[in-house]
Write a protein that holds these residues in place. Sequence first.
Motif, PDB file in Angstrom:
ATOM      1  N   ARG A 216      -9.693   7.057   0.055  1.00 23.12           N
ATOM      2  CA  ARG A 216      -9.097   8.359   0.310  1.00 23.12           C
ATOM      3  C   ARG A 216      -8.490   8.437   1.717  1.00 23.12           C
ATOM      4  O   ARG A 216      -7.415   8.993   1.922  1.00 23.12           O
ATOM      5  CB  ARG A 216     -10.158   9.457   0.132  1.00 23.12           C
ATOM      6  N   SER A 217      -9.193   7.840   2.690  1.00 24.27           N
ATOM      7  CA  SER A 217      -8.697   7.856   4.066  1.00 24.27           C
ATOM      8  C   SER A 217      -7.397   7.072   4.201  1.00 24.27           C
ATOM      9  O   SER A 217      -6.487   7.468   4.935  1.00 24.27           O
ATOM     10  CB  SER A 217      -9.753   7.278   5.004  1.00 24.27           C
ATOM     11  N   VAL A 218      -7.292   5.947   3.472  1.00 21.74           N
ATOM     12  CA  VAL A 218      -6.074   5.136   3.495  1.00 21.74           C
ATOM     13  C   VAL A 218      -4.907   5.921   2.902  1.00 21.74           C
ATOM     14  O   VAL A 218      -3.788   5.905   3.424  1.00 21.74           O
ATOM     15  CB  VAL A 218      -6.286   3.813   2.728  1.00 21.74           C
ATOM     16  N   PHE A 219      -5.183   6.621   1.802  1.00 20.23           N
ATOM     17  CA  PHE A 219      -4.136   7.414   1.147  1.00 20.23           C
ATOM     18  C   PHE A 219      -3.582   8.469   2.086  1.00 20.23           C
ATOM     19  O   PHE A 219      -2.368   8.609   2.258  1.00 20.23           O
ATOM     20  CB  PHE A 219      -4.697   8.065  -0.119  1.00 20.23           C
ATOM     21  N   TYR A 220      -4.476   9.235   2.736  1.00 19.95           N
ATOM     22  CA  TYR A 220      -4.019  10.318   3.612  1.00 19.95           C
ATOM     23  C   TYR A 220      -3.359   9.777   4.880  1.00 19.95           C
ATOM     24  O   TYR A 220      -2.448  10.411   5.434  1.00 19.95           O
ATOM     25  CB  TYR A 220      -5.187  11.241   3.959  1.00 19.95           C
TER      26      TYR A 220
ATOM     27  N   LEU B  49       0.103   8.812   3.797  1.00 14.28           N
ATOM     28  CA  LEU B  49       0.832  10.035   3.455  1.00 14.28           C
ATOM     29  C   LEU B  49       1.335  10.710   4.726  1.00 14.28           C
ATOM     30  O   LEU B  49       2.472  11.209   4.783  1.00 14.28           O
ATOM     31  CB  LEU B  49      -0.094  10.976   2.687  1.00 14.28           C
ATOM     32  N   LYS B  50       0.513  10.682   5.763  1.00 19.86           N
ATOM     33  CA  LYS B  50       0.902  11.260   7.044  1.00 19.86           C
ATOM     34  C   LYS B  50       2.029  10.463   7.682  1.00 19.86           C
ATOM     35  O   LYS B  50       2.963  11.026   8.259  1.00 19.86           O
ATOM     36  CB  LYS B  50      -0.306  11.292   7.977  1.00 19.86           C
ATOM     37  N   GLN B  51       1.954   9.126   7.575  1.00 19.91           N
ATOM     38  CA  GLN B  51       3.002   8.282   8.142  1.00 19.91           C
ATOM     39  C   GLN B  51       4.335   8.485   7.433  1.00 19.91           C
ATOM     40  O   GLN B  51       5.400   8.480   8.053  1.00 19.91           O
ATOM     41  CB  GLN B  51       2.589   6.805   8.052  1.00 19.91           C
TER      42      GLN B  51
ATOM     43  N   VAL C 113       0.840  -1.205   0.000  1.00 12.57           N
ATOM     44  CA  VAL C 113       0.000   0.000   0.000  1.00 12.57           C
ATOM     45  C   VAL C 113       0.870   1.249   0.000  1.00 12.57           C
ATOM     46  O   VAL C 113       0.578   2.236  -0.679  1.00 12.57           O
ATOM     47  CB  VAL C 113      -0.934  -0.012   1.225  1.00 12.57           C
ATOM     48  N   LYS C 114       1.980   1.206   0.745  1.00 13.11           N
ATOM     49  CA  LYS C 114       2.876   2.358   0.813  1.00 13.11           C
ATOM     50  C   LYS C 114       3.433   2.703  -0.563  1.00 13.11           C
ATOM     51  O   LYS C 114       3.580   3.886  -0.895  1.00 13.11           O
ATOM     52  CB  LYS C 114       4.010   2.071   1.794  1.00 13.11           C
ATOM     53  N   ASP C 115       3.732   1.671  -1.366  1.00  8.48           N
ATOM     54  CA  ASP C 115       4.240   1.920  -2.716  1.00  8.48           C
ATOM     55  C   ASP C 115       3.173   2.588  -3.580  1.00  8.48           C
ATOM     56  O   ASP C 115       3.464   3.494  -4.369  1.00  8.48           O
ATOM     57  CB  ASP C 115       4.682   0.601  -3.360  1.00  8.48           C
ATOM     58  N   LYS C 116       1.923   2.148  -3.441  1.00  5.68           N
ATOM     59  CA  LYS C 116       0.830   2.757  -4.200  1.00  5.68           C
ATOM     60  C   LYS C 116       0.656   4.221  -3.816  1.00  5.68           C
ATOM     61  O   LYS C 116       0.427   5.079  -4.672  1.00  5.68           O
ATOM     62  CB  LYS C 116      -0.470   1.992  -3.945  1.00  5.68           C
ATOM     63  N   VAL C 117       0.751   4.501  -2.524  1.00  6.13           N
ATOM     64  CA  VAL C 117       0.604   5.883  -2.043  1.00  6.13           C
ATOM     65  C   VAL C 117       1.701   6.772  -2.620  1.00  6.13           C
ATOM     66  O   VAL C 117       1.443   7.913  -3.029  1.00  6.13           O
ATOM     67  CB  VAL C 117       0.636   5.904  -0.501  1.00  6.13           C
ATOM     68  N   LEU C 118       2.919   6.255  -2.683  1.00  9.29           N
ATOM     69  CA  LEU C 118       4.025   7.032  -3.256  1.00  9.29           C
ATOM     70  C   LEU C 118       3.793   7.331  -4.733  1.00  9.29           C
ATOM     71  O   LEU C 118       4.068   8.436  -5.208  1.00  9.29           O
ATOM     72  CB  LEU C 118       5.346   6.272  -3.066  1.00  9.29           C
ATOM     73  N   ILE C 119       3.269   6.342  -5.466  1.00  8.42           N
ATOM     74  CA  ILE C 119       2.987   6.538  -6.895  1.00  8.42           C
ATOM     75  C   ILE C 119       1.893   7.581  -7.080  1.00  8.42           C
ATOM     76  O   ILE C 119       2.003   8.499  -7.898  1.00  8.42           O
ATOM     77  CB  ILE C 119       2.586   5.208  -7.552  1.00  8.42           C
ATOM     78  N   VAL C 120       0.816   7.442  -6.309  1.00 15.54           N
ATOM     79  CA  VAL C 120      -0.305   8.386  -6.412  1.00 15.54           C
ATOM     80  C   VAL C 120       0.161   9.794  -6.055  1.00 15.54           C
ATOM     81  O   VAL C 120      -0.181  10.769  -6.738  1.00 15.54           O
ATOM     82  CB  VAL C 120      -1.462   7.946  -5.490  1.00 15.54           C
ATOM     83  N   GLY C 121       0.955   9.926  -5.004  1.00 13.88           N
ATOM     84  CA  GLY C 121       1.453  11.237  -4.613  1.00 13.88           C
ATOM     85  C   GLY C 121       2.312  11.886  -5.684  1.00 13.88           C
ATOM     86  O   GLY C 121       2.220  13.091  -5.931  1.00 13.88           O
ATOM     87  N   GLU C 122       3.144  11.079  -6.332  1.00 18.47           N
ATOM     88  CA  GLU C 122       4.008  11.609  -7.395  1.00 18.47           C
ATOM     89  C   GLU C 122       3.194  12.069  -8.595  1.00 18.47           C
ATOM     90  O   GLU C 122       3.423  13.147  -9.156  1.00 18.47           O
ATOM     91  CB  GLU C 122       5.016  10.535  -7.814  1.00 18.47           C
ATOM     92  N   LEU C 123       2.221  11.247  -9.016  1.00 17.25           N
ATOM     93  CA  LEU C 123       1.404  11.589 -10.190  1.00 17.25           C
ATOM     94  C   LEU C 123       0.464  12.760  -9.894  1.00 17.25           C
ATOM     95  O   LEU C 123       0.102  13.519 -10.797  1.00 17.25           O
ATOM     96  CB  LEU C 123       0.600  10.367 -10.639  1.00 17.25           C
ATOM     97  N   ARG C 124       0.064  12.882  -8.654  1.00 14.00           N
ATOM     98  CA  ARG C 124      -0.798  14.003  -8.282  1.00 14.00           C
ATOM     99  C   ARG C 124      -0.086  15.324  -8.519  1.00 14.00           C
ATOM    100  O   ARG C 124      -0.714  16.330  -8.911  1.00 14.00           O
ATOM    101  CB  ARG C 124      -1.192  13.855  -6.811  1.00 14.00           C
ATOM    102  N   GLN C 125       1.217  15.356  -8.279  1.00 21.09           N
ATOM    103  CA  GLN C 125       1.997  16.569  -8.514  1.00 21.09           C
ATOM    104  C   GLN C 125       2.105  16.898  -9.997  1.00 21.09           C
ATOM    105  O   GLN C 125       2.423  18.036 -10.359  1.00 21.09           O
ATOM    106  CB  GLN C 125       3.396  16.415  -7.910  1.00 21.09           C
TER     107      GLN C 125
END
Length: 477
Positions: free
Chosen positions: A202-206, A209-211, A174-186
């Motif tokens: 959305r709650s899982v993503f945030y 992201l906080k962690q 999940v952490k890898d997915k969050v990193l990908i989503v965060g990068e593409l969001r930029q």
Amino acid sequence: MTKYTMDFKLEVIQHYLTEHSYQSTANSFGIKRSIVQNWVRLYQTHGIDGIRIRKSKASYSPEFKHAAVLQLLAGKSIRTLAIELNISNPSVLFQWLKAYQTHGIMGLTPKPKGRKSMTTSTNKSDKAAKKAKANQTSTNEHAELLRRIQYLEAENAYLKKLDALNSSKESIKVKDKVLIVGELRQQGYLLSDLLKAAKLARSVFYYHLKQLAKADKHQAIKHEIQNIYHTHKGRYGYRRMTLALKQLGFIINHKKVQRLMNELGLKAVIRRKRSKYSTYRGQVGKIATNVLNRNFKTDKPNHKWATDVTEFKVVDKQGNTNKLYLSPIIDLYNGEIISHQMHSSPNYGLVAKMLDKALKRLQADGNSDSNQQLILHSDQGWHYQMKCYQQSLKDNGIIQSMSRKANCLDNAVIESFFGTLKEEIFFHGKNSRRFTSTDELRQVIDEYIHYYNHDRIKVKLKGLSPVQYRTQSLIKP
């Protein structure tokens, strides 16, 4: 909202341009500093048109709004973009950005004005209403198509990143997915599209992201784990890694080491099964009894030794296959290699020279317990049946022991060493290592045996290398 005349605006701008600050100008005219700054920048960018009072509310096409939003997502500030586009109220841009992030392209499409008439329409007004409805339907269909394309672009970008990350065919966290989503969001993709493509709430993503934003409290340990792992060329699993960390002063559980190594993607090499070289050529001399009888334990050095011969094959640049043979003696007390000899042929000289080195080492060390004779165990290979070999053992007071026929487990310790040596020389890391000459292989084996004796720690030796363990036993009272 207060309306300011053109003359007033020009007077404020002129006051600022005569070497006054934004704040002093604002105080002089009783207005906010941000208003002064906005008028000055509009005037400097667009001239008199930038501060001209608009008689009607400006209207912007969806394409214009979309282009402006993309610039905001690329990192441009709202105030700067408002001045560049000659938009007097920067909050309009914020409203566009919010609508785009919530509804995508459709959020930038103008909604139909007014409400449906309650009176009976004439034929002419009906036709006009139908035409307006058809135009609105066409606009909505176009917006929905653009929205669909927008999602597919986000999904395609996400899958490309995912494929690049998943090249090793391991499970994606999940952490890898969050990193990908965060990068593409930029890069301007909508968060809702990326979360849908990644199948993330959305709650899982945030939460993740906080962690990730928190400081990694295990950074120092991870750094040492990586150093130890690469120093030993990937040969340490989590058990020996735990012992190595404890020697450096870290107080850590082996389960945490295993988890941290998994996070770092570090795994020890796994031994492969391979064919065994055999020195057995039938009975050519006297077969000794199995004195050792799989009792591999001993409480003192130089009481139980084991030996064997193994074969290495090397293919040179011309495609020719050359062979190299290794004959070592291992001390069952601490797993230390007492002596070793290599040759391109498995002749008797290979074993004889190895034995001579071991005997010199034995004389130098001395046997602290003269009541207990040294046992040297081997298989039934033809070298060990030779009369000269057996006589050398007898002359030096060494008891010869041999495995039962076709039973490699009777000599499991030396077989285990051969497996470890070949695995860590040929198969450390993701790719197999190939040698093009026996001289190159010979040098690597010499270096590895020194490393094995002096630096490679073992769990059963309480986190010490064979030489360290033997030295520690000698200084104990």
